[in-house]
Design a protein around this motif. Structure first.
Motif, PDB file in Angstrom:
ATOM      1  N   LEU A 192       9.898  57.116  64.020  1.00 41.41           N
ATOM      2  CA  LEU A 192      11.219  56.869  64.600  1.00 41.41           C
ATOM      3  C   LEU A 192      12.069  56.026  63.666  1.00 41.41           C
ATOM      4  O   LEU A 192      13.284  56.224  63.567  1.00 41.41           O
ATOM      5  CB  LEU A 192      11.072  56.180  65.959  1.00 41.41           C
ATOM      6  CG  LEU A 192      10.395  56.987  67.070  1.00 41.41           C
ATOM      7  CD1 LEU A 192      10.434  56.215  68.385  1.00 41.41           C
ATOM      8  CD2 LEU A 192      11.060  58.356  67.247  1.00 41.41           C
ATOM      9  N   LEU A 193      11.437  55.089  62.978  1.00 40.53           N
ATOM     10  CA  LEU A 193      12.162  54.298  61.983  1.00 40.53           C
ATOM     11  C   LEU A 193      12.503  55.148  60.774  1.00 40.53           C
ATOM     12  O   LEU A 193      13.613  55.096  60.250  1.00 40.53           O
ATOM     13  CB  LEU A 193      11.319  53.101  61.560  1.00 40.53           C
ATOM     14  CG  LEU A 193      11.327  51.880  62.488  1.00 40.53           C
ATOM     15  CD1 LEU A 193      10.246  50.894  62.071  1.00 40.53           C
ATOM     16  CD2 LEU A 193      12.683  51.204  62.488  1.00 40.53           C
ATOM     17  N   ASP A 194      11.540  55.939  60.318  1.00 41.41           N
ATOM     18  CA  ASP A 194      11.772  56.798  59.151  1.00 41.41           C
ATOM     19  C   ASP A 194      12.924  57.766  59.402  1.00 41.41           C
ATOM     20  O   ASP A 194      13.711  58.059  58.500  1.00 41.41           O
ATOM     21  CB  ASP A 194      10.510  57.594  58.809  1.00 41.41           C
ATOM     22  CG  ASP A 194       9.396  56.716  58.257  1.00 41.41           C
ATOM     23  OD1 ASP A 194       9.700  55.577  57.850  1.00 41.41           O
ATOM     24  OD2 ASP A 194       8.242  57.171  58.231  1.00 41.41           O
ATOM     25  N   ASP A 195      13.009  58.277  60.624  1.00 43.06           N
ATOM     26  CA  ASP A 195      14.040  59.260  60.962  1.00 43.06           C
ATOM     27  C   ASP A 195      15.396  58.622  61.252  1.00 43.06           C
ATOM     28  O   ASP A 195      16.378  59.325  61.501  1.00 43.06           O
ATOM     29  CB  ASP A 195      13.606  60.089  62.178  1.00 43.06           C
ATOM     30  CG  ASP A 195      12.423  60.996  61.862  1.00 43.06           C
ATOM     31  OD1 ASP A 195      12.112  61.173  60.666  1.00 43.06           O
ATOM     32  OD2 ASP A 195      11.809  61.518  62.813  1.00 43.06           O
ATOM     33  N   GLU A 197      16.263  56.801  63.855  1.00 46.95           N
ATOM     34  CA  GLU A 197      16.656  56.854  65.256  1.00 46.95           C
ATOM     35  C   GLU A 197      17.282  55.522  65.690  1.00 46.95           C
ATOM     36  O   GLU A 197      16.918  54.457  65.194  1.00 46.95           O
ATOM     37  CB  GLU A 197      15.441  57.156  66.144  1.00 46.95           C
ATOM     38  CG  GLU A 197      14.832  58.536  65.925  1.00 46.95           C
ATOM     39  CD  GLU A 197      15.694  59.660  66.462  1.00 46.95           C
ATOM     40  OE1 GLU A 197      16.750  59.379  67.067  1.00 46.95           O
ATOM     41  OE2 GLU A 197      15.303  60.825  66.295  1.00 46.95           O
ATOM     42  N   ALA A 198      18.215  55.601  66.634  1.00 47.42           N
ATOM     43  CA  ALA A 198      18.948  54.415  67.092  1.00 47.42           C
ATOM     44  C   ALA A 198      18.114  53.649  68.116  1.00 47.42           C
ATOM     45  O   ALA A 198      18.500  53.523  69.292  1.00 47.42           O
ATOM     46  CB  ALA A 198      20.296  54.828  67.667  1.00 47.42           C
ATOM     47  N   ILE A 199      16.995  53.125  67.678  1.00 47.70           N
ATOM     48  CA  ILE A 199      16.052  52.458  68.586  1.00 47.70           C
ATOM     49  C   ILE A 199      16.723  51.286  69.292  1.00 47.70           C
ATOM     50  O   ILE A 199      16.590  51.103  70.511  1.00 47.70           O
ATOM     51  CB  ILE A 199      14.814  51.994  67.800  1.00 47.70           C
ATOM     52  CG1 ILE A 199      14.107  53.195  67.185  1.00 47.70           C
ATOM     53  CG2 ILE A 199      13.858  51.207  68.698  1.00 47.70           C
ATOM     54  CD1 ILE A 199      13.041  52.834  66.163  1.00 47.70           C
ATOM     55  N   GLY A 200      17.429  50.466  68.517  1.00 45.57           N
ATOM     56  CA  GLY A 200      18.085  49.309  69.119  1.00 45.57           C
ATOM     57  C   GLY A 200      19.102  49.696  70.178  1.00 45.57           C
ATOM     58  O   GLY A 200      19.207  49.052  71.224  1.00 45.57           O
TER      59      GLY A 200
END
Length: 272
Positions: A192-195, A197-200
């Motif tokens: 998810l970090l590599d891609d 993605e707007a995790i925050g």
């Protein structure tokens, strides 16, 4: 037009490494900002390969003092390098309607911002391209560049933590509460970090929903103050939430059907 070039000799002690960064260097250019930051851009020969060494002087930032090997786009306006496990555009000339503007920008990674620069004739005249290459070779040899190029989960999670902290501050201000919040990074796949993605942003949505409820209702303020002490966010199979004691367990699933603001608000009205 003749091209002035030089080869930096010696690399700490031991054998000289090989690769594009060791090619002969041409005359470089220094760009500087009114606030004092600067970059030195040194072309590597042959110019057709579009390889450059760029030395960053951006005090307080992650890549300050480093000399990184970049590849330029065909039009020479974007310079890309490997840093913290990603290919990043760290230096560029801004374009307007596909035309060059003379406005150069260096990325400020820790502030998620850009610093605007102009060519600096005085510093350019004093620049020695071989000195920039020599520093690159030293950083290559002592492992500085290898460490900086490796993927760093803690580094990339920082922006998402900051986004969550902003939403948390707004929530506590509106609700008069002292809720704590965190992203459980051990439960977030690296992909998810590599891609990117707007995790925050995803993890901030339940906080934003609670804030909106507090803005609209004194009863909601009292409920949040009494029943919500913590919000934990992690990756899951779908977007969902549950309340355990005084903790909201929030799951995100980028790529799956998301929950809108009204749905999240309704979840809290039904659950708290």
């Amino acid at each position: 037009m003749s091209v002035v070039f030089a080869v930096a000799l010696g690399c700490a002690r031991g054998a000289r490494p090989t690769g594009p960064g060791t090619h002969p260097v041409a005359k470089g250019t220094v760009y500087s900002a009114p606030s004092g930051e600067s970059v030195s851009v040194v072309p590597l020969l042959p110019l057709e390969e579009r390889k450059y060494l760029i030395q960053f002087q951006v005090p307080g930032d992650d890549h300050d003092g480093k000399v990184l090997l970049h590849t330029a786009t065909e039009d020479g306006t974007e310079f890309w390098a490997r840093w913290r496990g990603r290919n990043l555009r760290l230096f560029q000339e801004r374009k307007s309607f596909r035309k060059k503007t003379g406005d150069f920008m260096v990325s400020s990674l820790l502030k998620d911002d850009a610093i605007h620069m102009k060519p600096d004739a005085e510093r350019t005249a004093a620049l020695k391209s071989e000195d920039v290459q020599e520093l690159y070779l030293r950083q290559f040899a002592d492992g500085t560049l290898a460490r900086g190029e490796a993927f760093d989960k803690a580094f990339w999670s920082r922006d998402h933590d900051r986004r969550l902290a902003e939403a948390l501050k707004a929530l506590n201000t509106s609700c008069g509460s002292s809720v704590a919040a965190a992203i459980t990074w051990d439960a977030v796949p690296q992909k998810l970090l590599d891609d990117g993605e707007a995790i925050g942003d995803y993890c901030a949505r339940p906080l934003e929903a609670l804030k909106s409820l507090c803005d609209e209702s004194e009863e909601a303020r009292r409920t949040v103050q009494a029943k919500v002490k913590r919000v934990d966010c992690r990756a899951g199979e779908r977007f969902s939430g549950r309340v355990e004691a005084d903790t909201v367990q929030w799951s995100i699933a980028p790529g799956a059907d998301s929950m809108g603001a009204e749905q999240i608000a309704q979840f809290f009205m039904d659950t708290l």
